[in-house]
Design an enzyme around this catalytic site. Sequence first.
Site, mmCIF file in Angstrom:
data_model
loop_
_atom_site.group_PDB
_atom_site.id
_atom_site.type_symbol
_atom_site.label_atom_id
_atom_site.label_comp_id
_atom_site.label_asym_id
_atom_site.label_seq_id
_atom_site.Cartn_x
_atom_site.Cartn_y
_atom_site.Cartn_z
ATOM 1 N N ASP A 1 -49.947 25.877 45.983
ATOM 2 C CA ASP A 1 -49.542 26.978 46.205
ATOM 3 C C ASP A 1 -48.933 27.778 44.337
ATOM 4 O O ASP A 1 -49.373 28.574 44.452
ATOM 5 C CB ASP A 1 -48.106 27.122 47.121
ATOM 6 C CG ASP A 1 -48.833 27.220 48.248
ATOM 7 O OD1 ASP A 1 -49.912 27.351 48.409
ATOM 8 O OD2 ASP A 1 -47.945 27.615 49.543
ATOM 9 N N LYS B 1 -44.443 10.314 41.738
ATOM 10 C CA LYS B 1 -43.373 9.838 40.738
ATOM 11 C C LYS B 1 -43.034 8.507 41.574
ATOM 12 O O LYS B 1 -42.247 7.790 41.969
ATOM 13 C CB LYS B 1 -42.058 10.769 42.337
ATOM 14 C CG LYS B 1 -40.529 11.208 41.818
ATOM 15 C CD LYS B 1 -41.033 12.103 40.926
ATOM 16 C CE LYS B 1 -39.178 12.302 40.378
ATOM 17 N NZ LYS B 1 -38.919 13.604 38.825
ATOM 18 N N ASP C 1 -42.998 16.328 38.413
ATOM 19 C CA ASP C 1 -42.413 17.085 37.780
ATOM 20 C C ASP C 1 -42.994 17.715 36.669
ATOM 21 O O ASP C 1 -43.564 19.413 36.209
ATOM 22 C CB ASP C 1 -41.035 16.777 37.418
ATOM 23 C CG ASP C 1 -40.887 15.336 37.364
ATOM 24 O OD1 ASP C 1 -41.755 15.000 37.138
ATOM 25 O OD2 ASP C 1 -39.791 15.226 37.200
ATOM 26 N N ASP D 1 -48.622 20.055 48.626
ATOM 27 C CA ASP D 1 -48.817 21.066 49.397
ATOM 28 C C ASP D 1 -47.832 22.576 48.902
ATOM 29 O O ASP D 1 -47.865 23.308 47.867
ATOM 30 C CB ASP D 1 -47.025 20.486 50.226
ATOM 31 C CG ASP D 1 -47.300 21.889 51.864
ATOM 32 O OD1 ASP D 1 -47.653 22.914 50.983
ATOM 33 O OD2 ASP D 1 -46.394 22.007 52.192
ATOM 34 N N TYR E 1 -44.117 14.261 55.866
ATOM 35 C CA TYR E 1 -44.412 15.457 57.328
ATOM 36 C C TYR E 1 -45.048 14.577 58.454
ATOM 37 O O TYR E 1 -45.005 14.944 59.400
ATOM 38 C CB TYR E 1 -45.547 16.163 56.636
ATOM 39 C CG TYR E 1 -45.574 17.209 55.376
ATOM 40 C CD1 TYR E 1 -43.725 16.845 55.072
ATOM 41 C CD2 TYR E 1 -46.485 17.822 55.041
ATOM 42 C CE1 TYR E 1 -44.090 18.238 53.178
ATOM 43 C CE2 TYR E 1 -46.302 19.260 54.167
ATOM 44 C CZ TYR E 1 -45.064 19.199 53.354
ATOM 45 O OH TYR E 1 -44.704 19.482 52.046
#
Length: 348
Positions: A239, A179, A211, A235, A133
Site C-alpha cells: 500500500d 525482521k 522498518d 500488505d 493472518y
Amino acid sequence: MPRSSAPPPAGRTRRPRVVLLPGDGVGPEIAAEARVVLGMLAPDVELEERPIGAAAIRATGDPLPEETLAACRAADAVLKGPVGDPEFDAADVRPEQGLLRLREALDAYANLRPAVSGDVDVLIVRELVGGLYFGARGVRDDGTVFDTCEYHPRLIERLVRRAFTLARSRRGQLTSVDKANVLETSRLWRRIVGEVAADYPDVRVEHMLVDNAAMQLAVAPQRFDVIATENMFGDILSDLAAAVTGGLGLAPSASLAEGGPGIFEPVHGSAPDIAGRGIANPAAMLRSLALLLEHALGRIEEARSLARAVEHALAAAPTPDLGGVSTTAELGAAVREQLALTVSKAPA
Ligand code: NAD
C-alpha cells in the site's frame, strides 16, 4: 495444486478460458471495459461471467457459489472486480468472505503488486496464504488476546522461488524484506532466501529489515526492483508503494497459484459512494487484465501494449478521481483507440 479441469485431448489445444467475476459496486462498470478490451486483444479466449460477493449473496445466498468456484477452478485465470456492499456490513454472511474463500480454494499464494510511475518500477511479491493472518489465534483466561505468525519452510520457499524467477525476468535485483533481528519466522525466511539464491546466481540479492524497507520505499523507491516478503509486511509495504506511485485507485494485483488459475484484480474496493454513476476509473481493472495477459496467458506483447495504452488514456482522458471529467466508458474508449493504433494484429 491439481487442476480440476481435464487436460485437452492429445494433439489438440483448447481455447484459453477466463472467468470474469464483476463483483459489486463499481465492479460491473469497470468489468464491462475489461471485457471489451480482452475481446480485442485476445479474441480466442473463452470468457465466462459469474457472480461473487454481494451480487452472489443476492442471487444464491452464498458469496462464492459452488458454480462460481467450479468455473474458476476450471479456468486458466480469474479476472475479478471488487466485492463489498454496505448493506451487508453487519451481516453474518458478507461479500468479502467470498474473496477470501476463493484465494484459499485456488491456493493463490503469490501476490504480485507492481508500482510503476516515472523512474520507479517496483514489483512487490507478497506471500498471501501464511503468516500472522493465518496462524493460531485466541484469548487466554486472563484476557490476553494473541495472534501467531507461523511459516512452514515450504510456504516460504515456493514464494521466494517465484520472486527470484520474476527478478530474473526484470532487472535482476531482489530485496528480501524481513525482521530477522527479532522474529524466528524472519530468520527462517532469510535462511531460505540464502539457500534459494544459489540457484539464481544471476540475481543480486539483498536482505533488508522491514522498518528500513518502509523508509527506503518512501524516500528512494527507484532503488528497488523486486521485493519479496511475508504476508503482513507485504500488505503494508504494497500500500505504501502504491501511494508513492499514484494511489491505490490505479493499482492492479495478481495472486498466482502453482499450476492452477491465478486471480487478477484491482487493489481498490467497490467504491459504493460512486457506484452506478459511470465515473469509476477502470485503470486498475485494465492493468489487472494486463497482468493476466502476461502471467496467465503468456501474451507479453499484448500485456505491454495494454499497459502503455492505459498510461496514455489516463493522461488523455482522466476520470474525476484524477481531477478530470471523463466517464468510465470514455476512458475505456481512449484505451481502445490507443490499442487500435499500436497493436498491429488488432482484429477489425
Ligand atoms: P474503496 O477502495 O472502495 O473506496 C475508497 C475511495 O476510493 C472512495 O472514495 C472511492 O470512491 C474511491 N475509489 C475506489 N476505486 C475507485 C475507482 N476505480 N475509481 C474512482 N474512485 C475510486 O474502499 P472502501 O470504501 O474502504 O471499501 C468499499 C468496499 O469495498 C468495502 O465493502 C470493502 O470491504 C470492499 N473492498 C474490497 C476489496 C476487494 O474486493 N479486493 C478491496 C478493498 C475493499
